[in-house]
Design an enzyme around this catalytic site. Sequence first.
Site, PDB file in Angstrom:
ATOM      1  N   ALA A   1       0.810  -1.219   0.000  1.00 34.33           N
ATOM      2  CA  ALA A   1       0.000   0.000   0.000  1.00 34.33           C
ATOM      3  C   ALA A   1       0.848   1.275   0.000  1.00 34.33           C
ATOM      4  O   ALA A   1       0.413   2.307  -0.515  1.00 34.33           O
ATOM      5  CB  ALA A   1      -0.941  -0.002   1.196  1.00 34.33           C
ATOM      6  N   THR A   2       2.038   1.221   0.561  1.00 34.77           N
ATOM      7  CA  THR A   2       2.879   2.421   0.547  1.00 34.77           C
ATOM      8  C   THR A   2       3.155   2.821  -0.903  1.00 34.77           C
ATOM      9  O   THR A   2       2.990   3.993  -1.288  1.00 34.77           O
ATOM     10  CB  THR A   2       4.199   2.173   1.304  1.00 34.77           C
ATOM     11  OG1 THR A   2       3.876   1.798   2.649  1.00 34.77           O
ATOM     12  CG2 THR A   2       5.083   3.409   1.329  1.00 34.77           C
TER      13      THR A   2
ATOM     14  N   ALA B   1      -1.787  -6.981   0.591  1.00 31.08           N
ATOM     15  CA  ALA B   1      -2.159  -8.375   0.894  1.00 31.08           C
ATOM     16  C   ALA B   1      -1.890  -8.770   2.346  1.00 31.08           C
ATOM     17  O   ALA B   1      -2.636  -9.547   2.921  1.00 31.08           O
ATOM     18  CB  ALA B   1      -1.408  -9.316  -0.048  1.00 31.08           C
ATOM     19  N   HIS B   2      -0.808  -8.218   2.942  1.00 28.27           N
ATOM     20  CA  HIS B   2      -0.463  -8.725   4.278  1.00 28.27           C
ATOM     21  C   HIS B   2      -1.432  -8.257   5.366  1.00 28.27           C
ATOM     22  O   HIS B   2      -1.367  -8.723   6.504  1.00 28.27           O
ATOM     23  CB  HIS B   2       0.996  -8.399   4.645  1.00 28.27           C
ATOM     24  CG  HIS B   2       1.280  -6.984   5.029  1.00 28.27           C
ATOM     25  ND1 HIS B   2       1.399  -6.584   6.333  1.00 28.27           N
ATOM     26  CD2 HIS B   2       1.499  -5.876   4.290  1.00 28.27           C
ATOM     27  CE1 HIS B   2       1.688  -5.294   6.375  1.00 28.27           C
ATOM     28  NE2 HIS B   2       1.754  -4.834   5.140  1.00 28.27           N
TER      29      HIS B   2
ATOM     30  N   THR C   1       9.301  -7.006 -13.368  1.00 25.28           N
ATOM     31  CA  THR C   1       8.731  -8.354 -13.439  1.00 25.28           C
ATOM     32  C   THR C   1       7.623  -8.495 -12.409  1.00 25.28           C
ATOM     33  O   THR C   1       7.809  -8.137 -11.238  1.00 25.28           O
ATOM     34  CB  THR C   1       9.834  -9.396 -13.167  1.00 25.28           C
ATOM     35  OG1 THR C   1      10.857  -9.217 -14.148  1.00 25.28           O
ATOM     36  CG2 THR C   1       9.303 -10.819 -13.224  1.00 25.28           C
TER      37      THR C   1
ATOM     38  N   CYS D   1       4.183   1.401  11.512  1.00 27.36           N
ATOM     39  CA  CYS D   1       5.243   1.906  10.650  1.00 27.36           C
ATOM     40  C   CYS D   1       5.947   3.094  11.286  1.00 27.36           C
ATOM     41  O   CYS D   1       7.046   3.441  10.909  1.00 27.36           O
ATOM     42  CB  CYS D   1       4.653   2.313   9.314  1.00 27.36           C
ATOM     43  SG  CYS D   1       3.526   1.072   8.702  1.00 27.36           S
TER      44      CYS D   1
END
Length: 391
Positions: A72-73, A206-207, A246, A334
Amino acid sequence: MTERIYLDHHSTTPCDARVAATMQRMLVEQFGNASSGHVYGQEAAEAVKTAAEQLAGGLGATAPEFVFTSGATESNCLALFGVCLHPRQRRRKIVTAATEHPAVLDPLARLAREGFTVVRVPPYPQGHPQAGQVDQARLLAEIDDQTALVSIMWANNEIGTIQPLEAIAQRCEHSGALLHCDATQAVGRVPVRLDQVKVDLLSGSAHKFYGPMGVGFLYVRHTGKRIRLRPLVEGGGQQQGLRSGTLNVPGIVAMGHALQICLASLETDAKRIAALRDRLCSALRDAIPDVRLNGSALDAGRLPGNLNVRFPLVEGEALMAATPSVACSSGSACSSVKPEPSHVLLALGCSEAEARSSLRFGVGRTTTEAQIDAAAERLAASWQRLRSMMS
Ligand SMILES: Cc1ncc(COP(=O)(O)O)c(C=O)c1O
């Protein structure tokens, strides 16, 4: 050894074992580069497409509207810098909330240094029925024909406030501003439907929903007004040039699976988690006099697993240090290495001392009643011990 108890699900969540198995299969067996033309590449590209469809189905969007990122960052940076620093951007004003995560406020501070006017609207204060929500009248009044972007989070990472976005989206639509929403804490926990709320850009990670770390997405609306983004990362031109590099195929596939699992039991999980959170709150209040809730009432527009409370006469950090077997947080993870009190609690009207005596708890899918009871007991014992050392 004392059993460790994890009550910090806003910081991160354990990767679901089924999701980890999916990821391992992709890493070991379907390891192709999604940009390669051969069959390995085609298989990887197909798996990424399926993951995009899972996200799209779950969030009420279409698969091509998702750009995959490292979390998200990065998604926030792509949205904020991408919109504001696009060479054809003429508008110079950004409107946001004072209670946003540093992953929004810090990029906006940079844009302010580069000449943008950034307006940080305060929340309704502690005690107000909608405490924690951004002051809507003030916010709407700030959105005008000079506003390039409005960035408002779906749910707050410290006090769990869920922000109604409909009126903000309408105002943005009317004035030609784009609406970005940091939905990192909301996706997979409460319904997020992009076919119901007209958000233009939306970040997720996702985390935070039982997927792996290091993968996230930015939703970019394809219908209606044209959204022009300047890419942050340039190189091979992947993802329509919006995010070269990638593709993290195992991470992306795992993220799609993780969201699917969350959405399959969203309502029942939310109910169970909210009941555990309420139990924790009651247990702390019963054991410690004058424990106060930060933010709105527990049943009023708040993430089901979120609890943020002030403890009397003891600093949150000290209570945490005295209770190392209970994992919780004294601010957003964070920024919790920084000694400053939470900017969210200060914006709510808490004093510095009140903010410093607060802790945030995040209950999650694997939390049990026994863990809640044990955590409350241990915290209460630590509080008593600290108090007796002070007197
Ligand atoms: C609201 C919010 N936005 C952004 C982030 C950053 O997410 P990531 O870890 O995926 O970079 C977090 C993480 O705590 C968050 O809670």
